[in-house]
Design a protein around this motif. Structure first.
Motif, PDB file in Angstrom:
ATOM      1  N   GLU A  31       0.933  -1.064  -0.116  1.00  0.00           N
ATOM      2  CA  GLU A  31       0.108  -0.020  -0.134  1.00  0.00           C
ATOM      3  C   GLU A  31       0.778   1.312   0.022  1.00  0.00           C
ATOM      4  O   GLU A  31       0.447   2.199  -0.591  1.00  0.00           O
ATOM      5  CB  GLU A  31      -1.130  -0.078   1.263  1.00  0.00           C
ATOM      6  N   LEU A  32       2.127   1.143   0.856  1.00  0.00           N
ATOM      7  CA  LEU A  32       2.968   2.220   0.801  1.00  0.00           C
ATOM      8  C   LEU A  32       3.519   2.518  -0.591  1.00  0.00           C
ATOM      9  O   LEU A  32       3.841   3.918  -0.981  1.00  0.00           O
ATOM     10  CB  LEU A  32       3.750   2.031   1.880  1.00  0.00           C
ATOM     11  N   ALA A  33       3.938   1.383  -1.049  1.00  0.00           N
ATOM     12  CA  ALA A  33       4.763   1.544  -2.235  1.00  0.00           C
ATOM     13  C   ALA A  33       3.717   2.167  -3.478  1.00  0.00           C
ATOM     14  O   ALA A  33       4.027   2.826  -4.348  1.00  0.00           O
ATOM     15  CB  ALA A  33       5.210  -0.018  -2.588  1.00  0.00           C
ATOM     16  N   ASN A  34       2.571   1.688  -3.288  1.00  0.00           N
ATOM     17  CA  ASN A  34       1.594   2.074  -4.496  1.00  0.00           C
ATOM     18  C   ASN A  34       1.493   3.606  -4.199  1.00  0.00           C
ATOM     19  O   ASN A  34       1.257   4.288  -5.060  1.00  0.00           O
ATOM     20  CB  ASN A  34       0.320   1.554  -4.197  1.00  0.00           C
ATOM     21  N   GLU A  35       1.384   4.225  -3.053  1.00  0.00           N
ATOM     22  CA  GLU A  35       1.245   5.420  -2.690  1.00  0.00           C
ATOM     23  C   GLU A  35       2.383   6.349  -3.222  1.00  0.00           C
ATOM     24  O   GLU A  35       2.207   7.414  -3.613  1.00  0.00           O
ATOM     25  CB  GLU A  35       0.817   5.700  -1.199  1.00  0.00           C
ATOM     26  N   TYR A  36       3.654   5.795  -2.846  1.00  0.00           N
ATOM     27  CA  TYR A  36       4.795   6.593  -3.214  1.00  0.00           C
ATOM     28  C   TYR A  36       5.345   6.177  -4.367  1.00  0.00           C
ATOM     29  O   TYR A  36       6.425   6.763  -4.811  1.00  0.00           O
ATOM     30  CB  TYR A  36       5.782   6.322  -2.043  1.00  0.00           C
ATOM     31  N   GLY A  37       5.009   4.998  -5.118  1.00  0.00           N
ATOM     32  CA  GLY A  37       5.613   5.003  -6.291  1.00  0.00           C
ATOM     33  C   GLY A  37       6.830   4.080  -6.187  1.00  0.00           C
ATOM     34  O   GLY A  37       7.770   4.403  -7.004  1.00  0.00           O
ATOM     35  N   ALA A  38       6.848   3.375  -5.121  1.00  0.00           N
ATOM     36  CA  ALA A  38       8.193   2.790  -4.711  1.00  0.00           C
ATOM     37  C   ALA A  38       8.158   1.231  -4.967  1.00  0.00           C
ATOM     38  O   ALA A  38       7.076   0.846  -5.757  1.00  0.00           O
ATOM     39  CB  ALA A  38       8.315   2.666  -2.944  1.00  0.00           C
ATOM     40  N   THR A  39       9.283   0.692  -4.951  1.00  0.00           N
ATOM     41  CA  THR A  39       9.697  -0.635  -5.325  1.00  0.00           C
ATOM     42  C   THR A  39       9.515  -1.303  -4.047  1.00  0.00           C
ATOM     43  O   THR A  39      10.324  -1.053  -2.941  1.00  0.00           O
ATOM     44  CB  THR A  39      10.992  -0.784  -5.945  1.00  0.00           C
ATOM     45  N   VAL A  40       9.087  -2.459  -3.905  1.00  0.00           N
ATOM     46  CA  VAL A  40       9.190  -3.481  -2.911  1.00  0.00           C
ATOM     47  C   VAL A  40      10.127  -4.503  -3.080  1.00  0.00           C
ATOM     48  O   VAL A  40      10.349  -4.940  -4.121  1.00  0.00           O
ATOM     49  CB  VAL A  40       7.622  -4.169  -2.661  1.00  0.00           C
ATOM     50  N   HIS A  41      10.834  -4.621  -1.886  1.00  0.00           N
ATOM     51  CA  HIS A  41      12.040  -6.002  -2.220  1.00  0.00           C
ATOM     52  C   HIS A  41      11.418  -6.867  -0.927  1.00  0.00           C
ATOM     53  O   HIS A  41      11.367  -6.931   0.370  1.00  0.00           O
ATOM     54  CB  HIS A  41      13.291  -5.273  -1.344  1.00  0.00           C
ATOM     55  N   ALA A  42      10.916  -8.235  -1.428  1.00  0.00           N
ATOM     56  CA  ALA A  42      10.440  -9.178  -0.512  1.00  0.00           C
ATOM     57  C   ALA A  42      11.638 -10.053  -0.406  1.00  0.00           C
ATOM     58  O   ALA A  42      12.422 -10.517  -1.187  1.00  0.00           O
ATOM     59  CB  ALA A  42       9.398  -9.929  -1.435  1.00  0.00           C
ATOM     60  N   MET A  43      12.250 -10.231   1.051  1.00  0.00           N
ATOM     61  CA  MET A  43      13.268 -10.847   1.132  1.00  0.00           C
ATOM     62  C   MET A  43      12.887 -11.967   2.411  1.00  0.00           C
ATOM     63  O   MET A  43      12.495 -11.897   3.285  1.00  0.00           O
ATOM     64  CB  MET A  43      14.145 -10.044   1.880  1.00  0.00           C
ATOM     65  N   TYR A  44      13.434 -13.111   1.773  1.00  0.00           N
ATOM     66  CA  TYR A  44      13.431 -14.211   2.685  1.00  0.00           C
ATOM     67  C   TYR A  44      14.829 -14.587   3.204  1.00  0.00           C
ATOM     68  O   TYR A  44      15.787 -14.739   2.013  1.00  0.00           O
ATOM     69  CB  TYR A  44      12.663 -15.446   2.304  1.00  0.00           C
ATOM     70  N   VAL A  45      15.150 -14.825   4.370  1.00  0.00           N
ATOM     71  CA  VAL A  45      16.698 -15.381   4.899  1.00  0.00           C
ATOM     72  C   VAL A  45      16.635 -16.831   5.359  1.00  0.00           C
ATOM     73  O   VAL A  45      15.910 -16.909   6.515  1.00  0.00           O
ATOM     74  CB  VAL A  45      17.258 -14.360   5.762  1.00  0.00           C
TER      75      VAL A  45
END
Length: 147
Positions: A31-45
């Motif tokens: 939702e934040l990424a959509n609002e700001y036009g940002a990229t999401v980095h989905a990380m699994y360690v």
């Protein structure tokens, strides 16, 4: 945090372990990424723990392969959420100590915000905040939103 960084978010990191809390965090991150036009980095360690020291090499490779598949599955769930919202998403699967890898990746990729669940699969009984989340919050200069 500089004023410029506070006013704009370009890169959001979402560590995931597939838990309900992680998926709630992913939803907010998207939702934040959509609002700001940002990229999401989905990380699994993958936290291999003591496996490297107590297992034979074939067991280690098999375990690493199994955990990589599991990690890709969890990170892809976040990617699917992002895709549904037309948000760009990068999937990352790492091996190591989760909080160290999260902080290292955030620094290397110039992450503006980390959004993570308050507790994950390994901390289901923690009342307030899980151990990995607590260590990330305490050891990074990147703002962390705990969901």
């Amino acid at each position: 945090m500089t004023d410029q960084r506070a006013n704009h978010i370009d890169e959001i990191l979402v560590p995931t372990d597939g838990s309900k809390a992680a998926m709630r965090a992913a939803t907010q991150a998207v939702e934040l990424a959509n609002e700001y036009g940002a990229t999401v980095h989905a990380m699994y360690v993958m936290d291999m723990g003591d496996v490297d020291y107590v297992a034979v090499p074939s067991d280690i490779a098999e375990t690493r392969e199994r955990l990589t598949k599991k990690g890709r599955k969890f990170a892809t769930q976040v990617e699917d959420l992002a895709s549904e919202a037309n948000v760009e998403c990068v999937v990352v699967v790492e091996s190591g100590i989760p909080e160290e890898k999260i902080i290292e990746y955030a620094d290397e990729m110039d992450i503006d915000l980390i959004v993570m669940g308050k507790r994950g699969r390994s901390d289901p009984d923690k009342l307030l905040i899980g151990s990995t989340t607590k260590r990330v919050v305490g050891h990074t200069d990147v703002p962390v939103r705990v969901v």
